[in-house]
Design a protein around this motif. Sequence first.
Motif, short mmCIF file in Angstrom:
data_model
loop_
_atom_site.label_atom_id
_atom_site.label_comp_id
_atom_site.label_asym_id
_atom_site.label_seq_id
_atom_site.Cartn_x
_atom_site.Cartn_y
_atom_site.Cartn_z
N LYS A 123 -0.12 78.75 27.70
CA LYS A 123 1.14 78.96 26.99
C LYS A 123 1.91 77.65 27.02
O LYS A 123 1.71 76.81 27.89
CB LYS A 123 1.97 80.09 27.60
CG LYS A 123 2.55 79.78 28.96
CD LYS A 123 3.41 80.92 29.45
CE LYS A 123 4.05 80.56 30.80
NZ LYS A 123 4.95 81.59 31.27
N ASP A 124 2.77 77.51 26.03
CA ASP A 124 3.56 76.29 25.95
C ASP A 124 4.87 76.61 25.24
O ASP A 124 4.86 77.14 24.14
CB ASP A 124 2.81 75.21 25.19
CG ASP A 124 3.61 73.93 25.10
OD1 ASP A 124 3.85 73.32 26.16
OD2 ASP A 124 4.02 73.58 23.99
N ALA A 125 5.97 76.30 25.90
CA ALA A 125 7.29 76.53 25.31
C ALA A 125 7.89 75.20 24.89
O ALA A 125 7.62 74.16 25.50
CB ALA A 125 8.20 77.22 26.30
N CYS A 132 7.63 79.49 21.61
CA CYS A 132 6.51 79.53 22.55
C CYS A 132 5.22 79.84 21.80
O CYS A 132 5.19 80.69 20.90
CB CYS A 132 6.74 80.61 23.61
SG CYS A 132 5.39 80.71 24.83
N ASP A 133 4.16 79.13 22.16
CA ASP A 133 2.80 79.39 21.67
C ASP A 133 1.98 79.86 22.86
O ASP A 133 2.04 79.26 23.94
CB ASP A 133 2.17 78.12 21.09
CG ASP A 133 2.94 77.59 19.90
OD1 ASP A 133 3.39 78.41 19.08
OD2 ASP A 133 3.10 76.36 19.79
N LEU A 134 1.21 80.92 22.66
CA LEU A 134 0.37 81.46 23.73
C LEU A 134 -1.00 81.75 23.14
O LEU A 134 -1.11 82.52 22.17
CB LEU A 134 1.00 82.74 24.30
CG LEU A 134 0.35 83.31 25.54
CD1 LEU A 134 1.41 83.95 26.43
CD2 LEU A 134 -0.73 84.31 25.21
N GLU A 144 -3.94 83.42 18.96
CA GLU A 144 -2.68 82.81 19.38
C GLU A 144 -1.50 83.64 18.86
O GLU A 144 -1.49 84.04 17.70
CB GLU A 144 -2.59 81.39 18.84
CG GLU A 144 -1.35 80.64 19.24
CD GLU A 144 -1.39 79.19 18.79
OE1 GLU A 144 -1.04 78.32 19.59
OE2 GLU A 144 -1.77 78.94 17.62
N SER A 146 2.61 83.23 18.47
CA SER A 146 3.66 82.21 18.47
C SER A 146 4.97 82.90 18.09
O SER A 146 5.03 83.64 17.11
CB SER A 146 3.33 81.11 17.46
OG SER A 146 4.32 80.12 17.48
N ASP A 158 13.33 85.21 25.53
CA ASP A 158 12.23 84.48 26.16
C ASP A 158 10.98 84.67 25.32
O ASP A 158 10.25 85.65 25.50
CB ASP A 158 12.01 84.98 27.59
CG ASP A 158 10.92 84.21 28.32
OD1 ASP A 158 10.23 83.37 27.70
OD2 ASP A 158 10.74 84.46 29.53
N CYS A 160 8.10 83.30 25.40
CA CYS A 160 6.84 83.35 26.15
C CYS A 160 6.61 84.73 26.75
O CYS A 160 5.47 85.22 26.77
CB CYS A 160 6.80 82.26 27.22
SG CYS A 160 6.51 80.60 26.55
N ASN A 163 5.49 86.87 23.87
CA ASN A 163 4.10 86.58 23.51
C ASN A 163 3.13 87.16 24.53
O ASN A 163 2.06 87.66 24.16
CB ASN A 163 3.87 85.08 23.41
CG ASN A 163 4.42 84.49 22.13
OD1 ASN A 163 4.75 85.20 21.20
ND2 ASN A 163 4.54 83.17 22.10
N LEU A 164 3.48 87.08 25.80
CA LEU A 164 2.61 87.63 26.84
C LEU A 164 2.44 89.14 26.65
O LEU A 164 1.33 89.66 26.75
CB LEU A 164 3.16 87.32 28.24
CG LEU A 164 2.33 87.84 29.41
CD1 LEU A 164 0.91 87.28 29.38
CD2 LEU A 164 3.01 87.50 30.73
#
Length: 175
Positions: A123-125, A132-134, A144, A146, A158, A160, A163-164
């Motif tokens: 993941k990346d915020a 956020c991309d996960l 993915e 996003s 949030d 991320c 996305n989770l």
Amino acid sequence: MRLMAAIVSGTAVVVLSAGCGSQGSTDNQPAVKPPLKVATLGPFVGECGHVTDDEVKTVGGLGAITGSFKNSVGCNWSGGGLDGPTVTFASYRGSPIGREKAWVTSEGRNPENIEVAGKPGFKDASENGMVCDLAVQLGDDFFEWSTSAGIFGAAHADPCARNLALATLTVQRLQ
């Protein structure tokens, strides 16, 4: 004298030309190439990652969906108009997740390794935490999620975490 020089020159050209061929191969033996790797198809992630529009509204934090786009490899939902929040799902068959992670890194971001329901990913915020991309690896495939909180996104949004939750639903529903 000129005849001797021509013979010597001709002989030198023939010898040098013979040395320009490839080493160790003859015309009778084709060059051996390694076999191409054929990607093994991973599990079917379904349309939009097996997640419904209502789940995207709730889990993705869109409220009302004001626009959506769906095709065979991805889906996009938006809420609240042009500058509102967006959620995107994309599925990549036979594409290495490492390439996606390398691209994220090349953009100056620092992806974090994660695990979603036993599947590896990252993941990346964004710096401000509003995007956020996960991504989750599935054999030779990955998908993915996003999420963008939008230009007027709440500070407590949030992407991320959203996305989770969406990625967990996708992994739980794999076929």
